[in-house]
Design a protein around this motif. Structure first.
Motif, PDB file in Angstrom:
ATOM      1  N   PRO A  43       0.795  -1.227   0.000  1.00 25.54           N
ATOM      2  CA  PRO A  43       0.000   0.000   0.000  1.00 25.54           C
ATOM      3  C   PRO A  43       0.828   1.278   0.000  1.00 25.54           C
TER       4      PRO A  43
ATOM      5  N   ARG B 126     -12.662   4.457   8.676  1.00 20.86           N
ATOM      6  CA  ARG B 126     -11.757   3.385   8.278  1.00 20.86           C
ATOM      7  C   ARG B 126     -11.008   3.745   6.988  1.00 20.86           C
ATOM      8  N   THR B 127     -11.716   4.370   6.051  1.00 26.76           N
ATOM      9  CA  THR B 127     -11.092   4.760   4.779  1.00 26.76           C
ATOM     10  C   THR B 127     -10.029   5.828   4.996  1.00 26.76           C
TER      11      THR B 127
ATOM     12  N   PHE C 222      -6.958   4.277   6.601  1.00 27.89           N
ATOM     13  CA  PHE C 222      -6.197   3.462   5.649  1.00 27.89           C
ATOM     14  C   PHE C 222      -5.369   4.334   4.717  1.00 27.89           C
TER      15      PHE C 222
ATOM     16  N   GLU D  76      -9.256  -0.441   0.539  1.00 30.98           N
ATOM     17  CA  GLU D  76      -8.459  -1.334   1.381  1.00 30.98           C
ATOM     18  C   GLU D  76      -8.693  -2.789   0.983  1.00 30.98           C
ATOM     19  N   LYS D  77      -9.955  -3.150   0.758  1.00 32.66           N
ATOM     20  CA  LYS D  77     -10.275  -4.518   0.327  1.00 32.66           C
ATOM     21  C   LYS D  77      -9.782  -4.773  -1.095  1.00 32.66           C
TER      22      LYS D  77
ATOM     23  N   ARG E 242      -6.220  -5.873  -1.752  1.00 30.31           N
ATOM     24  CA  ARG E 242      -5.841  -7.236  -1.390  1.00 30.31           C
ATOM     25  C   ARG E 242      -5.883  -8.168  -2.603  1.00 30.31           C
TER      26      ARG E 242
END
Length: 335
Positions: A13, A40-41, A44, A149-150, A153
């Motif tokens: 990231p 959360r965003t 991150f 974030e997801k 991955r």
């Protein structure tokens, strides 16, 4: 689309955005975002050592729960980012509906001068088509900030995102080589190689712009379409509306991408076949783009080559500390 044979390495990231990106604004031009999701965003993105500016109008409006705020509030947020010289990139938090409300209120002149990238997809199609029509800013058809974030991955999705962000900040794009990103299924294929700019759009949002000043010409464009949770009759209606407005007439090609939770593929295929027959253009399906976990991203208006069902786009130097520096490593092709 067939799975690439080459192993895709994981992207860290902290190396995701070009170093020229210091301040990122988070806009909510359409649907609302839960406070926990926004927090959360922000956390991150700050972990990537970025300065983050969230929109003021995010969590919704009483009496209009499908919107993040009034049209005036949402437009004011977006214009404040456009006019802020410290903002390097605008990421849209989510789609839903409502971006179209802002089109007559956006400071197009400033956006045209700044050439600021605005990233998102789905309902953000309304903003992107208006940007193309007004020749303002850089429309990036990319993942939403709230799911970033997801999405990171998934190495396939992450690499495509990084390619697009790198390309957006590359000055001399014509020096970037073409590499394959997808092998498509022909509905009706053409005999010649197509070399044309890409335009990505949500089908029903694109159709809603018919008859407005915000629908750009698709002449000599490779038009990529996606949608979500629409029955075949609504997809048919949108395609017919676009057909009657001459949108497909001069397209270089049309690609049907991901139609998640829509009618079965066997019901959508006849619509694509009819489109090809009515316009005598190549039509393909099978592109990993849209509301799917494994999705490509594109810069609307970027050059592409479509030949033998293989889609190629430009890959910039990908040492993100300096897109043109000696020793920078290129993003590997997807095949």
């Amino acid at each position: 689309m067939k799975t690439p044979t080459r192993r895709i390495s994981k992207i860290q990231p902290e190396t995701f955005f070009p170093e020229t990106v210091r301040t990122v604004a988070l806009a909510a031009p359409a649907g609302p975002v839960e406070p926990e999701t926004l927090s959360r965003t922000v956390d991150f993105l700050r972990s990537m050592h970025l300065n983050i500016l969230p929109a003021k109008s995010v969590s919704g409006k009483k009496g209009a729960s499908h919107l993040s705020g009034s049209a005036g509030e949402r437009a004011a947020d977006l214009n404040s980012f456009i006019r802020n010289p410290s903002v390097d990139l605008i990421l849209c938090l989510r789609g839903g509906f409502g971006s179209v409300h802002l089109l007559e209120e956006i400071d197009w002149e400033t956006l045209r001068t700044r050439r600021l990238p605005i990233a998102g997809y789905s309902d953000i199609t309304a903003l992107h088509m208006a940007m193309l029509s007004k020749k303002a800013g850089i429309p990036l058809t990319a993942r939403m900030a709230a799911t970033l974030e997801k999405d990171l991955r998934n190495p396939f999705t992450a690499r495509s995102l990084r390619r697009v962000f790198s390309l957006a900040f590359t000055k001399n794009k014509t020096r970037c080589p073409f590499r394959a990103v997808a092998r498509l299924t022909p509905i009706v294929s053409g005999n010649e190689t197509v070399s044309a700019p890409i335009v990505c759009a949500n089908l029903t949002v694109l159709a809603s712009l018919c008859g407005t000043l915000f629908l750009p010409s698709m002449k000599n464009r490779i038009l990529i379409l996606e949608d979500i949770a629409e029955p075949v009759r609504k997809l048919d209606r949108a395609l017919t509306q676009l057909q009657m407005n001459g949108v497909f007439r001069d397209c270089a090609a049309v690609i049907f991408a991901n139609f998640k939770k829509c009618s079965p593929a066997e019901e959508i295929k006849p619509l694509a076949e009819r489109l090809a027959a009515e316009n005598s253009i190549p039509v393909y399906s099978g592109l990993a783009f849209g509301h799917c976990a494994r999705s490509l991203s594109f810069l609307c208006g970027e050059d592409a080559i479509l030949s033998g069902g293989v889609l190629k786009v430009r890959f910039p130097e990908c040492r993100l500390s300096d897109a043109g520096a000696p020793g920078g490593r290129r993003i590997r092709p997807f095949f």
